[in-house]
Design a protein around this motif. Structure first.
Motif, mmCIF file in Angstrom:
data_model
loop_
_atom_site.group_PDB
_atom_site.id
_atom_site.type_symbol
_atom_site.label_atom_id
_atom_site.label_comp_id
_atom_site.label_asym_id
_atom_site.label_seq_id
_atom_site.Cartn_x
_atom_site.Cartn_y
_atom_site.Cartn_z
ATOM 1 N N ILE A 187 0.837 -1.193 0.000
ATOM 2 C CA ILE A 187 0.000 0.000 0.000
ATOM 3 C C ILE A 187 0.877 1.249 0.000
ATOM 4 N N ASP A 188 0.279 2.365 -0.416
ATOM 5 C CA ASP A 188 0.982 3.647 -0.436
ATOM 6 C C ASP A 188 0.919 4.356 0.904
ATOM 7 N N ILE A 189 -0.231 4.220 1.581
ATOM 8 C CA ILE A 189 -0.472 4.958 2.826
ATOM 9 C C ILE A 189 -1.103 4.022 3.849
ATOM 10 N N ALA A 190 -0.579 4.056 5.066
ATOM 11 C CA ALA A 190 -1.199 3.334 6.178
ATOM 12 C C ALA A 190 -1.911 4.336 7.072
ATOM 13 N N ALA A 191 -3.174 4.067 7.364
ATOM 14 C CA ALA A 191 -3.938 4.894 8.299
ATOM 15 C C ALA A 191 -3.809 4.282 9.685
ATOM 16 N N ALA A 192 -3.531 5.107 10.687
ATOM 17 C CA ALA A 192 -3.268 4.576 12.027
ATOM 18 C C ALA A 192 -3.951 5.420 13.097
ATOM 19 N N ILE A 236 6.832 9.115 5.892
ATOM 20 C CA ILE A 236 6.512 10.439 6.422
ATOM 21 C C ILE A 236 5.271 10.304 7.296
ATOM 22 N N GLU A 237 5.346 10.830 8.497
ATOM 23 C CA GLU A 237 4.251 10.760 9.471
ATOM 24 C C GLU A 237 3.418 12.040 9.388
ATOM 25 N N LEU A 260 -1.715 9.468 9.094
ATOM 26 C CA LEU A 260 -1.387 8.808 7.837
ATOM 27 C C LEU A 260 0.122 8.580 7.842
ATOM 28 N N TYR A 261 0.537 7.368 7.494
ATOM 29 C CA TYR A 261 1.956 7.071 7.296
ATOM 30 C C TYR A 261 2.157 6.840 5.799
ATOM 31 N N ILE A 262 2.991 7.685 5.203
ATOM 32 C CA ILE A 262 3.114 7.733 3.745
ATOM 33 C C ILE A 262 4.465 7.199 3.292
ATOM 34 N N THR A 281 9.322 9.155 12.822
ATOM 35 C CA THR A 281 8.256 9.540 13.756
ATOM 36 C C THR A 281 8.749 10.531 14.800
ATOM 37 N N LEU A 282 7.866 11.426 15.199
ATOM 38 C CA LEU A 282 8.152 12.339 16.299
ATOM 39 C C LEU A 282 7.756 11.734 17.643
#
Length: 347
Positions: free
Chosen positions: A94-99, A119-120, A270-272, A326-327
């Protein structure tokens, strides 16, 4: 005619004309993949998103409106849970994970080991909402220590009176999401101090609407769901104010946004894939759409809480710099998103 119904009618029209995989309230021109179906991430013109059931209503609405503005791009959205979505993200499916919770250290390390940069991007706030049956007349609030006493792995609570002597000696039943949900992980860590530490007899369900239905049908039930699912089912369940040490607080757009609904307020993410962001224009366009005014409206319409403008601006600058990672490394539940971005940017 409300927007949800308009989306459903539009979805039906598109289904008949080009044969979408599925649709429902809010699905519109967006393909909603069957649960667990593998999707291909890097087809020309495609954008694939999977992950959190909590975040799903938001990305579903965003995907619909984004496709409406960009009809040449196809958007496929699934909701297999935060953990499962991040696993698919690691496999490059996948391109983007929703978390619905920050990426954890092991997930971050696994991605780094495979050379996968991400990218977070926080897109909204949520407040995990503790709910009971509407006939429950005795619970006016619960403290964090009472929740911990009731929900922890070794809990001996069987009756409501085991939580507080003034409560009736009625059987209590526990409900919540399955362990692949970020909501499960966030709640157990915030309340019990350890991710996944929860009583064994908690009745777990993949779908939040099933949790709502179970609690609505059982006078002695208690459970937890995302704010969206409570907000849209106020006629079926009763909210429980949470006392973190100062006074009981009810989750609302105000208390979630200002952090006073603690420690159960949380950002949604979103994790891209950075490769996808750099090589697929539809990925970059979708993420920018998510932070736009239209994306903000989709957050509101999905009954979640909009990030303050100054925070959205900071996230947009972070995104423009394509800062990876991630921050949230070392952050605990209840950590304010604004504090993390101030620390990271010095602004």
């Amino acid at each position: 005619m409300n927007k949800c119904l308009l989306r459903a009618i539009k979805a039906a029209t598109v289904f008949l004309s080009i044969g979408l995989a599925g649709f429902g309230c809010g699905s519109g021109n967006t393909t909603i993949a069957p649960l667990g179906e593998k999707v291909t991430a890097y087809d020309d013109g495609s954008l694939t998103i999977d992950g959190s059931t909590t975040v799903f209503p938001v990305v579903q609405a965003m995907g619909e409106d984004f496709h409406e503005d960009n009809p040449s791009y196809s958007v496929t959205i699934n909701k297999s849970g935060t953990g499962s979505g991040l696993q698919k993200f690691e496999r490059g499916e996948i391109d983007i994970a929703a978390a619905s919770r920050p990426i954890d250290p092991k997930e971050d390390a696994d991605l780094k080991a495979k050379g996968i940069d991400y990218i977070e991007v926080p897109i909204a706030y949520d407040g995990i909402s503790v709910v009971v049956n509407p006939e429950n007349s005795w619970v006016d609030s619960l403290t964090i220590s009472e929740l911990r006493h009731a929900w922890n792995l070794t809990s001996g609570v069987k009756l409501w009176s085991d939580i507080r002597p003034s409560f009736p000696k009625e059987k209590i039943t526990f409900h919540g999401p399955t362990d692949n949900h970020g909501t499960y992980e966030y709640f157990t860590e915030a309340i019990d101090g350890k991710k996944g530490d929860i009583r064994e007899d908690c009745q777990k369900d993949q779908e939040y609407n099933s949790i709502i239905q179970a609690i609505a049908g059982d006078r002695g039930a208690i459970g937890y769901v995302g704010f969206n699912y409570y907000d849209q089912n106020r006629d079926k369940v009763k909210i429980v104010p949470i006392d973190a040490g100062k006074s009981p607080v009810v989750p609302s757009t105000e208390t979630i946004a200002n952090g006073t609904y603690a420690p159960l307020s949380r950002p949604l993410f979103l994790y891209i894939s950075k490769v996808g962001y750099d090589t697929k224009p539809q990925v970059k366009a979708f993420v920018q759409f998510a932070l736009s005014v239209k994306g903000e409206n989709d957050v509101k319409e999905s009954s979640y809480v909009v990030l303050p403008k100054e925070l959205r601006d900071a996230i947009a600058r972070h995104l423009a710099a394509e800062t990876t990672g991630t921050l949230f490394s070392g952050a605990t539940p209840g950590t304010k998103l604004s504090d993390l971005y101030t620390k990271a940017t010095g602004k």
